[in-house]
Motif scaffolding. Sequence first.
Motif, PDB file in Angstrom:
ATOM      1  N   TYR A 172       0.728  -1.113   0.178  1.00 23.13           N
ATOM      2  CA  TYR A 172       0.082   0.118  -0.016  1.00 23.13           C
ATOM      3  C   TYR A 172       0.899   1.354   0.032  1.00 23.13           C
ATOM      4  O   TYR A 172       0.563   2.208  -0.480  1.00 23.13           O
ATOM      5  CB  TYR A 172      -1.018  -0.007   1.080  1.00 23.13           C
ATOM      6  N   VAL A 173       2.212   1.169   0.598  1.00 24.58           N
ATOM      7  CA  VAL A 173       2.824   2.386   0.431  1.00 24.58           C
ATOM      8  C   VAL A 173       3.446   2.719  -0.850  1.00 24.58           C
ATOM      9  O   VAL A 173       3.161   3.790  -1.366  1.00 24.58           O
ATOM     10  CB  VAL A 173       4.125   2.218   1.472  1.00 24.58           C
ATOM     11  N   ILE A 174       3.748   1.554  -1.635  1.00 29.51           N
ATOM     12  CA  ILE A 174       3.873   1.801  -3.044  1.00 29.51           C
ATOM     13  C   ILE A 174       2.894   2.127  -3.838  1.00 29.51           C
ATOM     14  O   ILE A 174       3.119   3.049  -4.554  1.00 29.51           O
ATOM     15  CB  ILE A 174       5.060   0.418  -3.309  1.00 29.51           C
ATOM     16  N   ASN A 175       1.781   1.616  -3.608  1.00 25.10           N
ATOM     17  CA  ASN A 175       0.649   1.938  -4.334  1.00 25.10           C
ATOM     18  C   ASN A 175       0.241   3.191  -4.069  1.00 25.10           C
ATOM     19  O   ASN A 175      -0.195   3.898  -5.158  1.00 25.10           O
ATOM     20  CB  ASN A 175      -0.516   0.820  -4.063  1.00 25.10           C
ATOM     21  N   GLY A 176       0.464   3.747  -2.993  1.00 23.22           N
ATOM     22  CA  GLY A 176      -0.045   5.211  -2.700  1.00 23.22           C
ATOM     23  C   GLY A 176       1.007   6.114  -3.450  1.00 23.22           C
ATOM     24  O   GLY A 176       0.407   7.157  -3.898  1.00 23.22           O
ATOM     25  N   MET A 178       2.537   5.515  -6.183  1.00 20.30           N
ATOM     26  CA  MET A 178       2.170   5.352  -7.711  1.00 20.30           C
ATOM     27  C   MET A 178       0.932   6.053  -7.977  1.00 20.30           C
ATOM     28  O   MET A 178       1.007   6.810  -8.884  1.00 20.30           O
ATOM     29  CB  MET A 178       1.938   4.110  -8.085  1.00 20.30           C
ATOM     30  N   HIS A 179      -0.135   5.988  -6.923  1.00 20.38           N
ATOM     31  CA  HIS A 179      -1.286   6.861  -7.286  1.00 20.38           C
ATOM     32  C   HIS A 179      -1.215   8.494  -7.229  1.00 20.38           C
ATOM     33  O   HIS A 179      -1.828   9.350  -7.980  1.00 20.38           O
ATOM     34  CB  HIS A 179      -2.476   6.437  -6.309  1.00 20.38           C
ATOM     35  N   ALA A 180      -0.351   8.886  -6.398  1.00 18.71           N
ATOM     36  CA  ALA A 180       0.041  10.189  -5.884  1.00 18.71           C
ATOM     37  C   ALA A 180       0.593  10.840  -7.144  1.00 18.71           C
ATOM     38  O   ALA A 180       0.484  11.877  -7.690  1.00 18.71           O
ATOM     39  CB  ALA A 180       0.939  10.402  -4.760  1.00 18.71           C
ATOM     40  N   GLU A 181       1.624  10.111  -7.778  1.00 19.77           N
ATOM     41  CA  GLU A 181       2.409  10.303  -8.845  1.00 19.77           C
ATOM     42  C   GLU A 181       1.369  10.644 -10.226  1.00 19.77           C
ATOM     43  O   GLU A 181       1.506  11.417 -10.792  1.00 19.77           O
ATOM     44  CB  GLU A 181       3.484   9.486  -9.244  1.00 19.77           C
ATOM     45  N   ALA A 182       0.783   9.482 -10.248  1.00 19.78           N
ATOM     46  CA  ALA A 182      -0.435   9.500 -11.571  1.00 19.78           C
ATOM     47  C   ALA A 182      -1.093  10.635 -11.294  1.00 19.78           C
ATOM     48  O   ALA A 182      -1.674  11.354 -12.333  1.00 19.78           O
ATOM     49  CB  ALA A 182      -1.009   8.228 -11.393  1.00 19.78           C
ATOM     50  N   LEU A 183      -1.667  11.187 -10.239  1.00 24.53           N
ATOM     51  CA  LEU A 183      -2.567  12.143  -9.903  1.00 24.53           C
ATOM     52  C   LEU A 183      -1.846  13.264  -9.796  1.00 24.53           C
ATOM     53  O   LEU A 183      -2.698  14.481  -9.676  1.00 24.53           O
ATOM     54  CB  LEU A 183      -3.528  11.727  -8.831  1.00 24.53           C
ATOM     55  N   GLY A 184      -0.611  13.349  -9.431  1.00 20.72           N
ATOM     56  CA  GLY A 184       0.155  14.787  -9.215  1.00 20.72           C
ATOM     57  C   GLY A 184      -0.108  15.318  -7.992  1.00 20.72           C
ATOM     58  O   GLY A 184      -0.213  16.718  -7.669  1.00 20.72           O
ATOM     59  N   VAL A 185      -0.506  14.593  -6.826  1.00 21.47           N
ATOM     60  CA  VAL A 185      -0.832  15.032  -5.511  1.00 21.47           C
ATOM     61  C   VAL A 185      -0.114  14.332  -4.278  1.00 21.47           C
ATOM     62  O   VAL A 185       0.468  13.273  -4.603  1.00 21.47           O
ATOM     63  CB  VAL A 185      -2.281  14.719  -5.370  1.00 21.47           C
TER      64      VAL A 185
END
Length: 191
Positions: A172-176, A178-185
């Motif tokens: 979940y740390v890694i996935n978070g 990845m999502h932060a990078e994809a969304l720019g947040v």
Amino acid sequence: MTAERTDITLAAINGKAPRIHSSAFIAPGCRIIGNVEIGPDASVWYNCVIRADVHRVVIGARTNIQDGSVVHCDSPKPSNPDGFPTIIGDDVLIGHLAMVHGCTLEDRAFVGLGAIVMDGSYIESDGMLAAGAQLTGKRIGARQLWMGRPAKHLRDLDDAAIAANQAGVKGYVINGRMHAEALGVHGGSKG
């Protein structure tokens, strides 16, 4: 933490504003209100509500609160003058659509999908509440698995189960990230 994002709600209440570490991932659709503290590399997934309007909520490092979950606390009352804050330690897994209310989850605790943890409940380190279970004012011991409504002790967890839960935390740390990078947040801010 800054309130630069328009895809989440961050609001102060009673003079207390959310404090979110810059490395935390806060997904779009989240509502984080009041005296909330979120630690490093934690993740709060899509459409969660964390409301600390009548007490405080603390979420530790690398903990994840998965999609659609609700975290609240309980105010002081004559029968319980201290009320019940919600204290969530480090490396905790909280499954989708869980309800976590006025309780304590020690480091590495696990709350399954759709489970309910009620006021005064306590889950010790490496303790696990199964999916769909309801814990009302009881204490799950370290390395114990409880299930059912109301939840009851089923068995103790072996080393493989504990390792699987911790692999989930790392994932979940890694996935978070990845999502932060994809969304720019990141945290409560854009970019």
